[in-house]
Structure formats: C-alpha cells, structure tokens
Design an enzyme around this catalytic site. Structure first.
Site, PDB file in Angstrom:
ATOM      1  N   SER A 140       0.820  -1.220   0.000  1.00 52.95           N
ATOM      2  CA  SER A 140       0.000   0.000   0.000  1.00 52.95           C
ATOM      3  C   SER A 140       0.853   1.269   0.000  1.00 52.95           C
ATOM      4  O   SER A 140       0.332   2.366  -0.181  1.00 52.95           O
ATOM      5  CB  SER A 140      -0.923   0.010   1.222  1.00 52.95           C
ATOM      6  OG  SER A 140      -0.172   0.197   2.409  1.00 52.95           O
ATOM      7  N   ASN A 141       2.171   1.134   0.202  1.00 48.90           N
ATOM      8  CA  ASN A 141       3.055   2.299   0.151  1.00 48.90           C
ATOM      9  C   ASN A 141       3.322   2.733  -1.292  1.00 48.90           C
ATOM     10  O   ASN A 141       3.664   3.881  -1.567  1.00 48.90           O
ATOM     11  CB  ASN A 141       4.427   1.981   0.766  1.00 48.90           C
ATOM     12  CG  ASN A 141       4.372   1.612   2.234  1.00 48.90           C
ATOM     13  OD1 ASN A 141       5.214   0.863   2.707  1.00 48.90           O
ATOM     14  ND2 ASN A 141       3.389   2.125   2.960  1.00 48.90           N
TER      15      ASN A 141
ATOM     16  N   ARG B 145       2.533   5.928  -3.594  1.00 49.20           N
ATOM     17  CA  ARG B 145       3.153   7.248  -3.473  1.00 49.20           C
ATOM     18  C   ARG B 145       4.635   7.201  -3.110  1.00 49.20           C
ATOM     19  O   ARG B 145       5.347   8.181  -3.339  1.00 49.20           O
ATOM     20  CB  ARG B 145       2.403   8.092  -2.431  1.00 49.20           C
ATOM     21  CG  ARG B 145       2.476   7.506  -1.038  1.00 49.20           C
ATOM     22  CD  ARG B 145       1.412   8.045  -0.107  1.00 49.20           C
ATOM     23  NE  ARG B 145       1.525   7.368   1.187  1.00 49.20           N
ATOM     24  CZ  ARG B 145       1.136   6.110   1.414  1.00 49.20           C
ATOM     25  NH1 ARG B 145       0.591   5.385   0.454  1.00 49.20           N
ATOM     26  NH2 ARG B 145       1.305   5.561   2.589  1.00 49.20           N
TER      27      ARG B 145
ATOM     28  N   LYS C  56      12.702  -0.464   4.401  1.00 40.32           N
ATOM     29  CA  LYS C  56      12.516   0.734   3.582  1.00 40.32           C
ATOM     30  C   LYS C  56      13.826   1.450   3.305  1.00 40.32           C
ATOM     31  O   LYS C  56      14.058   1.935   2.192  1.00 40.32           O
ATOM     32  CB  LYS C  56      11.549   1.702   4.276  1.00 40.32           C
ATOM     33  CG  LYS C  56      10.112   1.437   3.965  1.00 40.32           C
ATOM     34  CD  LYS C  56       9.258   2.623   4.348  1.00 40.32           C
ATOM     35  CE  LYS C  56       7.801   2.291   4.087  1.00 40.32           C
ATOM     36  NZ  LYS C  56       6.904   3.342   4.581  1.00 40.32           N
TER      37      LYS C  56
ATOM     38  N   ASP D 248       5.181  11.109   9.969  1.00 37.76           N
ATOM     39  CA  ASP D 248       3.732  11.037   9.786  1.00 37.76           C
ATOM     40  C   ASP D 248       3.007  11.059  11.114  1.00 37.76           C
ATOM     41  O   ASP D 248       1.838  10.744  11.179  1.00 37.76           O
ATOM     42  CB  ASP D 248       3.379   9.762   9.034  1.00 37.76           C
ATOM     43  CG  ASP D 248       3.682   8.529   9.859  1.00 37.76           C
ATOM     44  OD1 ASP D 248       4.325   8.686  10.905  1.00 37.76           O
ATOM     45  OD2 ASP D 248       3.270   7.435   9.465  1.00 37.76           O
ATOM     46  N   ASN D 249       3.719  11.387  12.184  1.00 45.33           N
ATOM     47  CA  ASN D 249       3.044  11.315  13.483  1.00 45.33           C
ATOM     48  C   ASN D 249       3.564  12.419  14.382  1.00 45.33           C
ATOM     49  O   ASN D 249       4.694  12.891  14.230  1.00 45.33           O
ATOM     50  CB  ASN D 249       3.262   9.937  14.111  1.00 45.33           C
ATOM     51  CG  ASN D 249       4.721   9.672  14.388  1.00 45.33           C
ATOM     52  OD1 ASN D 249       5.230  10.008  15.448  1.00 45.33           O
ATOM     53  ND2 ASN D 249       5.421   9.106  13.424  1.00 45.33           N
TER      54      ASN D 249
ATOM     55  N   CYS E 150      -4.363   8.662   8.822  1.00 44.39           N
ATOM     56  CA  CYS E 150      -4.421   8.830   7.375  1.00 44.39           C
ATOM     57  C   CYS E 150      -4.616   7.511   6.654  1.00 44.39           C
ATOM     58  O   CYS E 150      -4.938   7.480   5.476  1.00 44.39           O
ATOM     59  CB  CYS E 150      -3.182   9.538   6.863  1.00 44.39           C
ATOM     60  SG  CYS E 150      -3.189  11.260   7.335  1.00 44.39           S
TER      61      CYS E 150
ATOM     62  N   CYS F 235       8.192  31.090  23.648  1.00 42.11           N
ATOM     63  CA  CYS F 235       8.329  29.652  23.389  1.00 42.11           C
ATOM     64  C   CYS F 235       9.382  29.054  24.326  1.00 42.11           C
ATOM     65  O   CYS F 235      10.487  29.570  24.447  1.00 42.11           O
ATOM     66  CB  CYS F 235       8.726  29.420  21.931  1.00 42.11           C
ATOM     67  SG  CYS F 235       9.029  27.680  21.539  1.00 42.11           S
TER      68      CYS F 235
ATOM     69  N   CYS G 215      12.401  27.775  21.820  1.00 45.34           N
ATOM     70  CA  CYS G 215      13.223  28.665  20.986  1.00 45.34           C
ATOM     71  C   CYS G 215      13.041  30.132  21.335  1.00 45.34           C
ATOM     72  O   CYS G 215      13.590  30.988  20.652  1.00 45.34           O
ATOM     73  CB  CYS G 215      12.927  28.432  19.502  1.00 45.34           C
ATOM     74  SG  CYS G 215      11.385  29.208  18.944  1.00 45.34           S
TER      75      CYS G 215
END
Lengths: 104, 354
Positions: free
Chosen positions: B151-152, B155, B168, B212-213, B274, B331, B334
């Site tokens: 399914s990767n 993309r 990967k 992605d997280n 996602c 912040c 930073c």
C-alpha cells in the site's frame, strides 16, 4: 456586518457536508466562527476552547495573518475577507496514532 | 593573477583566487578597501607585476608582486592547497546546474559536500531523497524503521513491488544508488527517540521532516532547535499539503519553531489516521519536492527560505496560499533566553493532549 468566507480544513469537512468553504456574515472573527458553529453541529468544539479561544493545535488566520498576532477573536472583518482554520497535520499514512511511527 | 587552469593546480592557503582575466572587474568586490595591502602572485612573477600597475591605476597603493610567483612559492615548500574541483563525469551530470549562475561550480561543490537527513523514507521522503540524490547532495541519511508495504507504492516512489517486505531504508538506498552512485546513502534503520535523536541528527546540514506522526514531529523539532539545524517541514492530508522551514537559528531572519505554531498536538481522536483518511498519491510528491527545493536553497544560501511562512497547497482548488507563521517570544524551546527544557515523553505528550 461583513460577508466573509471561511475555509474549512479537510478533517473538519464532515461537519460542513463536505464543503471546503462556507460564506458567513459577522463583524469579528469570533462572531463569524460562532455563526459557523451554530450552523454546523460539532465543528466549533474541535476548533475553539470552551472560552472561545483557538485550541493549542489550531490557528485561525484572517487573510495571511494569524489572529493571535492581531486582536484575537475580536479582530474585525471586512467584506470579502477570508478566514482560514488551520489545524496541525501530522503527515501521511500511519496506521495507529499512538503506537506506530511509520512514515508518511 | 593566474588563469583558472593554473589556479586549479593549487594556490597559497587563503589566497583570493581571482585570476587575471577578470581581475579589474572582481577586485573591488573582493577587496573594497583601497588602503589594504595586496600581495599579487602569478606563475613566475611577470604577470603580477603588470597587474600591479593596473591596480595602481584603480587606486590601490600598497601593492607587492611576488618574485618567482607560485612556482617559487611551491619550490620553497610554502603552504598551498588545491581548490576542490568537479571531475568530467560530474561536469556532465550536473551541467544544467553549472549553467545556472546561482549554482555554478562553487554551488555544485557545496552540494557535493552537503549532508541532508531525511526523517522517513515514505511519501514525503521518497521524492525529496530522489531529487536530492539527483541534484548531487553528497550525503543522504535516511531514518526509517519500517518495511515496504504494497500500500506504500501508490506514493512512495523509492520502493518497488519486488521489494515489498524488505526494509525501507535498504530499498531506498538501492534506488538512490542506482540513480547516482556517487551519493553516500547512510541508512539508519531505527525509530527516532529521545535517546538517539541527537546522535542521529548531529553532523547534518539540513533535516527534512517527512514523518507522519506527532511524537516524531515534536521530537525532531526539539532536537533541531537544540542543535541549531534547519528543518524542512512538510505534511499532507488527502488533497491538501503544507510546507515550511523551521529554523529559529537562521542568522538572517529568526523564524518560529513547530512549538511556536502548535504548542500542543491534537488529541488522538481529533487527529484522524491517514490510513483511514487516505492521501492522494501524487500529493506528497508536490510537498516533498517543495521540501527538497527549500533544502537546496538552504544549502546554497539562495533566495528566500520558507521561514516564517506556511505554504499551503489545495490540490482540488489548484491553489497555493501563504500564511504567516510568527515566532512566539515566550516559546519554551526557541523563545528569547529560552534554556532547552530537555526531551520529554513524546508518546505520552501526544496521547494525552487536547
């Protein structure tokens, strides 16, 4: 009263019947968002705190400016303005939010 | 005062390698101060004498010509170095870069000596790493602990059907080395964590965040802030994507970090997976390549980096929008006078947030 457009991010579109933009009237950003919430059930709780401020993972923009740097929810709007709701987006295609660190 | 081919053979350490051909055009930029003493050197001592006469006419008056020139300098065992050059193979491969004045040979050499770390060899990391390898970025580090899933492939263009089930980073290395064998691909088959993040990120010039997280996003942000590294950030969701550069340490324009924009991640129930939401396969191509472009700009110090600006792409509308990202002077990571608070438990931070 000014007529403005609110841009809805993809994750919130189930609340607007899929619409990516909603036209609304109001005098301030806060008023416009309250009207947005009144028209679309469940949406506002995902954007604003109970006190009506943007949640920590959401930014509200008037045009290209973050309203935090303007007058917040009291920022006045003009005809034709665009308000964007921009939540944090993690990325791509992971399977479980908590346990996986798979990549986008 | 020598020609380019002679300079390529070596010149005194720290010398201004201007060459004779364009001397009058380039000297004022290199040495704006007419009162500064100039030591002129050519191959044998004749051309530098004539060059001194020209420079005198331009207003320089503390001029010295080296008798015997570089030949004698070398013969006497004085220090010199050979400027890096690109070989004929590279000249052919990167000819379209060499043709751009803003890149040129100096820029290409800079790319060849650069190190970029990609967090994730997935949807965003694939196109970014692919093009950065093509562009000749000398060292590419890839961090991913995952294996290729069928399914990767919709993309993640570094991988192939035949490599489903394999690591990967190994799959990515295979593709990148086939494209450009001179690139050093470092594979880091690990999961980023507080304990290893500095060891993994250290020594790179730019970090490309294609994670992605949220736990990884915050961890990468915190480490980049601590190490002073620029982070080319990208995120995608269905038909929408965003890109920016987080680099509070940028000397020319101090921008925000990820925490300035989003002090906290959304609670899990508001951060839809996602895998359920889906993503248009081409979209991370667009966003990953914006990250790659920004990376090259940072490496070559070209143009205006996407610092303090979020570039949003709405594929369905075919529209790019730019939003201002302001620093938060308060912040904790930073802000002004911030002392690095240390790494936290990112999984917990992201699962209890909201």
């Amino acid at each position: 009263m000014s007529r403005v457009t609110v841009r809805i991010p993809t994750p919130l579109r189930p609340h607007t019947g899929g619409a990516d933009e909603v036209g609304l009237e109001g005098t301030t950003v806060g008023e416009v968002l309250q009207r947005l919430g009144a028209a679309h059930d469940g949406l506002l709780a995902r954007v604003l705190t109970a006190e009506g401020e943007p949640r920590q993972f959401v930014n509200i923009y008037l045009g290209s400016r973050n309203v935090r740097g303007l007058e917040g929810m009291a920022t006045r709007v003009s005809d034709g303005d665009v308000i964007s709701i921009v939540p944090a987006v993690a990325g791509g295609a992971h399977k479980s939010q908590r346990t996986s660190a798979r990549r986008a | 005062m020598r020609e380019a081919e002679e300079i390529a053979q070596g010149s005194p350490v720290g010398a201004c390698r201007l060459g004779r051909g364009f001397l009058e055009l380039r000297i004022e930029e290199a040495v704006p101060d007419l009162d500064r003493p100039l030591v002129l050197m050519c191959g044998g001592g004749t051309r530098s004498l004539f060059a001194a006469e020209d420079l005198e006419r331009m207003g320089y008056h503390r001029l010295y010509s080296v008798v015997g020139g570089f030949a004698r300098w070398k013969a006497e065992g004085l220090p010199f170095d050979v400027p890096p050059r690109i070989d004929p193979n590279q000249r052919e491969r990167y000819s379209r870069h060499l043709a751009i004045p803003e890149v040129g040979e100096a820029g290409q050499i800079r790319l060849l000596n650069s190190k970029v770390l990609l967090i994730g060899a997935g949807g965003l990391g694939s196109p970014a790493a692919f093009y950065l390898a093509a562009a000749g970025v000398g060292t590419l580090g890839l961090v991913d602990h995952d294996v290729v899933d069928r399914s990767n492939l919709q993309r993640q263009i570094l991988h192939t059907d035949a490599r489903v089930g394999s690591s990967k980073v190994a799959s990515a290395r295979h593709t990148l080395e086939a494209l450009n064998p001179s690139v050093e691909v470092r594979t880091i088959e690990a999961r980023l964590a507080s304990e290893n993040v500095e060891e993994i990120l250290g020594g790179y010039d730019v970090v490309v965040d294609g994670s992605d997280n949220f736990p990884t996003r915050y961890l990468v942000n915190d480490a980049c802030v601590k190490l002073g590294l620029p982070c080319a950030h990208g995120a995608v969701y269905r038909f929408e994507g965003q890109a920016t550069v987080f680099w509070p340490g940028y000397p020319k324009q101090r921008g925000p970090c990820y925490r300035c924009i989003y002090p906290e991640p959304p609670p899990a129930e508001l951060a839809p997976s996602c895998a359920e939401a889906g993503v248009l396969g081409v979209l991370p191509g667009v966003i990953g390549l914006i990250q790659a472009v920004e990376t090259i700009k940072l490496l070559l110090d070209l143009g205006e980096p996407l610092i303090g600006r979020l570039l949003c792409y709405d594929a369905l509308r075919g529209r790019f929008t730019e939003l201002e990202l302001a620093r938060n002077p308060q912040c904790a990571y930073c802000g002004e006078h911030a002392i690095f608070p240390g790494y936290i438990d990112y999984e917990q931070f992201c699962s209890r947030a909201g």
